[in-house]
Design a protein around this motif. Structure first.
Motif, PDB file in Angstrom:
ATOM      1  N   VAL A  51       0.879  -1.173   0.000  1.00  6.23           N
ATOM      2  CA  VAL A  51       0.000   0.000   0.000  1.00  6.23           C
ATOM      3  C   VAL A  51       0.921   1.229   0.000  1.00  6.23           C
ATOM      4  CG1 VAL A  51      -2.007   1.099   1.049  1.00  6.23           C
ATOM      5  CG2 VAL A  51      -1.678  -1.367   1.284  1.00  6.23           C
ATOM      6  N   VAL A  52       1.562   1.416  -1.141  1.00 10.30           N
ATOM      7  CA  VAL A  52       2.588   2.447  -1.315  1.00 10.30           C
ATOM      8  C   VAL A  52       2.217   3.343  -2.488  1.00 10.30           C
ATOM      9  CG1 VAL A  52       4.425   1.031  -0.317  1.00 10.30           C
ATOM     10  CG2 VAL A  52       3.984   0.901  -2.772  1.00 10.30           C
ATOM     11  N   ASN A  53       2.892   4.469  -2.572  1.00 12.68           N
ATOM     12  CA  ASN A  53       2.597   5.433  -3.633  1.00 12.68           C
ATOM     13  C   ASN A  53       2.775   4.841  -5.022  1.00 12.68           C
ATOM     14  OD1 ASN A  53       2.053   7.630  -1.825  1.00 12.68           O
ATOM     15  ND2 ASN A  53       4.256   7.823  -1.478  1.00 12.68           N
ATOM     16  N   GLY A  54       3.767   3.965  -5.187  1.00  9.44           N
ATOM     17  CA  GLY A  54       4.072   3.417  -6.502  1.00  9.44           C
ATOM     18  C   GLY A  54       3.004   2.512  -7.084  1.00  9.44           C
ATOM     19  N   LEU A  61       3.473   1.534 -12.346  1.00  9.56           N
ATOM     20  CA  LEU A  61       2.533   0.490 -11.928  1.00  9.56           C
ATOM     21  C   LEU A  61       1.376   1.015 -11.085  1.00  9.56           C
ATOM     22  CD1 LEU A  61       4.883  -2.537 -11.159  1.00  9.56           C
ATOM     23  CD2 LEU A  61       3.801  -1.867 -13.304  1.00  9.56           C
ATOM     24  N   ALA A  62       1.238   2.328 -10.994  1.00 13.25           N
ATOM     25  CA  ALA A  62       0.124   2.891 -10.231  1.00 13.25           C
ATOM     26  C   ALA A  62      -1.193   2.575 -10.930  1.00 13.25           C
ATOM     27  CB  ALA A  62       0.294   4.396 -10.083  1.00 13.25           C
ATOM     28  N   SER A  63      -2.208   2.245 -10.138  1.00 10.41           N
ATOM     29  CA  SER A  63      -3.490   1.827 -10.687  1.00 10.41           C
ATOM     30  C   SER A  63      -4.638   2.477  -9.931  1.00 10.41           C
ATOM     31  CB  SER A  63      -3.624   0.307 -10.588  1.00 10.41           C
ATOM     32  OG  SER A  63      -4.954  -0.116 -10.756  1.00 10.41           O
ATOM     33  N   PRO A  64      -5.602   3.071 -10.635  1.00 13.90           N
ATOM     34  CA  PRO A  64      -6.765   3.649  -9.946  1.00 13.90           C
ATOM     35  C   PRO A  64      -7.591   2.589  -9.224  1.00 13.90           C
ATOM     36  CG  PRO A  64      -7.070   3.673 -12.342  1.00 13.90           C
ATOM     37  CD  PRO A  64      -5.651   3.316 -12.099  1.00 13.90           C
ATOM     38  N   ARG A  65      -7.597   1.366  -9.732  1.00 10.75           N
ATOM     39  CA  ARG A  65      -8.300   0.277  -9.035  1.00 10.75           C
ATOM     40  C   ARG A  65      -7.676   0.048  -7.665  1.00 10.75           C
ATOM     41  NH1 ARG A  65     -10.910  -4.137 -12.347  1.00 10.75           N
ATOM     42  NH2 ARG A  65     -10.399  -5.392 -10.504  1.00 10.75           N
ATOM     43  N   VAL A  66      -6.359   0.004  -7.641  1.00 12.67           N
ATOM     44  CA  VAL A  66      -5.656  -0.241  -6.381  1.00 12.67           C
ATOM     45  C   VAL A  66      -5.824   0.942  -5.434  1.00 12.67           C
ATOM     46  CG1 VAL A  66      -3.377  -0.573  -5.343  1.00 12.67           C
ATOM     47  CG2 VAL A  66      -4.020  -1.887  -7.369  1.00 12.67           C
ATOM     48  N   ALA A  67      -5.816   2.159  -5.966  1.00 11.21           N
ATOM     49  CA  ALA A  67      -5.960   3.346  -5.119  1.00 11.21           C
ATOM     50  C   ALA A  67      -7.263   3.321  -4.331  1.00 11.21           C
ATOM     51  CB  ALA A  67      -5.884   4.607  -5.979  1.00 11.21           C
ATOM     52  N   ARG A  68      -8.280   2.685  -4.879  1.00  9.08           N
ATOM     53  CA  ARG A  68      -9.582   2.666  -4.211  1.00  9.08           C
ATOM     54  C   ARG A  68      -9.598   1.820  -2.939  1.00  9.08           C
ATOM     55  NH1 ARG A  68     -11.612   2.847  -9.682  1.00  9.08           N
ATOM     56  NH2 ARG A  68     -11.808   0.574  -9.787  1.00  9.08           N
ATOM     57  N   ILE A  69      -8.591   1.000  -2.726  1.00 10.18           N
ATOM     58  CA  ILE A  69      -8.587   0.181  -1.504  1.00 10.18           C
ATOM     59  C   ILE A  69      -8.012   0.946  -0.312  1.00 10.18           C
ATOM     60  CG2 ILE A  69      -8.411  -1.957  -2.831  1.00 10.18           C
ATOM     61  CD1 ILE A  69      -5.483  -2.175  -1.972  1.00 10.18           C
ATOM     62  N   PRO A 106       7.740  -3.280 -15.285  1.00 10.42           N
ATOM     63  CA  PRO A 106       8.387  -1.972 -15.475  1.00 10.42           C
ATOM     64  C   PRO A 106       8.986  -1.456 -14.167  1.00 10.42           C
ATOM     65  CG  PRO A 106       6.229  -2.019 -16.533  1.00 10.42           C
ATOM     66  CD  PRO A 106       6.332  -3.281 -15.734  1.00 10.42           C
ATOM     67  N   ARG A 107       9.968  -0.602 -14.288  1.00  9.51           N
ATOM     68  CA  ARG A 107      10.658  -0.020 -13.140  1.00  9.51           C
ATOM     69  C   ARG A 107       9.653   0.612 -12.171  1.00  9.51           C
ATOM     70  NH1 ARG A 107      15.824   2.281 -12.246  1.00  9.51           N
ATOM     71  NH2 ARG A 107      15.791   4.173 -10.988  1.00  9.51           N
ATOM     72  N   HIS A 108       9.813   0.303 -10.875  1.00  9.66           N
ATOM     73  CA  HIS A 108       8.865   0.810  -9.883  1.00  9.66           C
ATOM     74  C   HIS A 108       9.459   0.719  -8.487  1.00  9.66           C
ATOM     75  CE1 HIS A 108       8.274  -3.563  -9.939  1.00  9.66           C
ATOM     76  NE2 HIS A 108       7.859  -3.453  -8.679  1.00  9.66           N
ATOM     77  N   CYS A 109       8.989   1.584  -7.614  1.00 14.55           N
ATOM     78  CA  CYS A 109       9.266   1.529  -6.171  1.00 14.55           C
ATOM     79  C   CYS A 109      10.746   1.333  -5.849  1.00 14.55           C
ATOM     80  CB  CYS A 109       8.443   0.421  -5.518  1.00 14.55           C
ATOM     81  SG  CYS A 109       6.659   0.634  -5.673  1.00 14.55           S
ATOM     82  N   PHE A 114       9.785   8.378  -3.748  1.00 15.96           N
ATOM     83  CA  PHE A 114       8.412   8.607  -3.301  1.00 15.96           C
ATOM     84  C   PHE A 114       7.556   7.363  -3.507  1.00 15.96           C
ATOM     85  CE2 PHE A 114       4.056   9.981  -4.420  1.00 15.96           C
ATOM     86  CZ  PHE A 114       3.685  10.594  -3.230  1.00 15.96           C
ATOM     87  N   GLU A 115       7.807   6.661  -4.618  1.00 19.87           N
ATOM     88  CA  GLU A 115       7.003   5.476  -4.928  1.00 19.87           C
ATOM     89  C   GLU A 115       7.106   4.406  -3.851  1.00 19.87           C
ATOM     90  OE1 GLU A 115       7.354   3.670  -8.752  1.00 19.87           O
ATOM     91  OE2 GLU A 115       7.488   5.585  -9.806  1.00 19.87           O
ATOM     92  N   SER A 116       8.255   4.293  -3.205  1.00 19.27           N
ATOM     93  CA  SER A 116       8.472   3.208  -2.244  1.00 19.27           C
ATOM     94  C   SER A 116       7.916   3.512  -0.858  1.00 19.27           C
ATOM     95  CB  SER A 116       9.971   2.896  -2.135  1.00 19.27           C
ATOM     96  OG  SER A 116      10.671   3.981  -1.548  1.00 19.27           O
ATOM     97  N   ARG A 117       7.330   4.696  -0.676  1.00 22.19           N
ATOM     98  CA  ARG A 117       6.830   5.079   0.648  1.00 22.19           C
ATOM     99  C   ARG A 117       5.384   4.651   0.858  1.00 22.19           C
ATOM    100  NH1 ARG A 117       8.648  11.363   0.195  1.00 22.19           N
ATOM    101  NH2 ARG A 117      10.885  11.014  -0.172  1.00 22.19           N
TER     102      ARG A 117
END
Length: 241
Positions: A51-54, A61-69, A106-109, A114-117
């Motif tokens: 449950v991180v920014n990335g 790899l950010a996803s609006p579906r995931v953001a909703r949780i 793809p490269r992430h976190c 910021f992505e890894s926080r």
């Protein structure tokens, strides 16, 4: 050697898909109070995987579906605190600069970015000082020594409420590991996944056709994986109230 005859997956699976729709739509919520009657708060932990920014806010790899949780997880953690739960495990992608995982995803976190926080909605909670962040470098949280050490140091914990993303990747692997480990040790356990607190990403067929991305229908992978966990003794509920 005779070639295997092609079959129509759509045709052969139609009855099962109807069943799966019914199974999923009939999932019901459970109260946290009822869960703690069987296994008390002192033996219960909540895990928030990736449950991180990335995955929730920005990056490849950010996803609006995931953001909703995020909001349902925040509410669950608040409820858990009120019921005396003090164990909160946060396995989170924290990749080295040249991670081999970037050959798959793809490269992430990347570590230190910021992505890894952890998302701010969680870190702003008054009980966030109780969170144990466990950096992880693969999709399987159970491979991390910090998690294994914590499990060994807290053998009384046998009820795990698993939240986060992605349902078909990290959530599935952690839930299966915890369940199978308890079976191997002949130990009582309750592994619970509230559906409103987990999700996965979606890559449509249109994206496949236009950009060459491999399709990943979010609803299909999400529901199939929930059912697979159910088949393996993991309790799937619509929500924990």
């Amino acid at each position: 050697m005779t070639a295997r005859k092609a079959t129509s997956l759509r045709k052969s699976s139609e009855a099962f898909l109807d069943f799966l729709d019914s199974w999923y739509s009939n999932l019901r919520p459970v109260s946290l109070k009822s869960l703690l009657k069987k296994i008390p708060a002192e033996q219960t932990a909540i895990t928030c995987v990736d449950v991180v920014n990335g995955f929730c806010k920005e990056g490849n790899l950010a996803s609006p579906r995931v953001a909703r949780i995020i909001d349902p997880i925040v509410q669950l953690v608040k409820n858990a605190e009120q019921h005396g739960i003090n164990y909160y495990l946060l396995p989170q992608d924290t990749h080295p600069e040249h991670s081999k995982e970037f050959e798959i995803y793809p490269r992430h976190c990347v570590e230190g970015t910021f992505e890894s926080r952890t998302v701010q909605e969680l870190t702003d909670l008054p009980n966030s000082y109780k969170f144990k962040v466990i950096p992880k470098v693969t999709i399987n949280p159970a491979l991390e020594e910090q998690l294994q050490d914590w499990l060994q140091q807290n053998p009384e914990v046998c009820q795990f409420i698993i939240t986060g993303d992605c349902t078909d990747i990290c959530i599935h692997q952690l839930a299966m590991h915890l369940k199978l480990q308890s079976i191997k040790k002949d130990k009582e356990s309750e592994i619970i996944v509230p559906v409103n607190c987990v999700d996965t990403f979606d890559i449509s067929m249109d994206a496949y056709r236009s950009d060459g991305l491999m399709p990943h229908p979010g609803d299909v992978f999400h529901i199939f994986t929930l059912y697979h966990m159910h088949l393996n003794g993991i309790r799937i509920v619509s929500a924990i109230e």
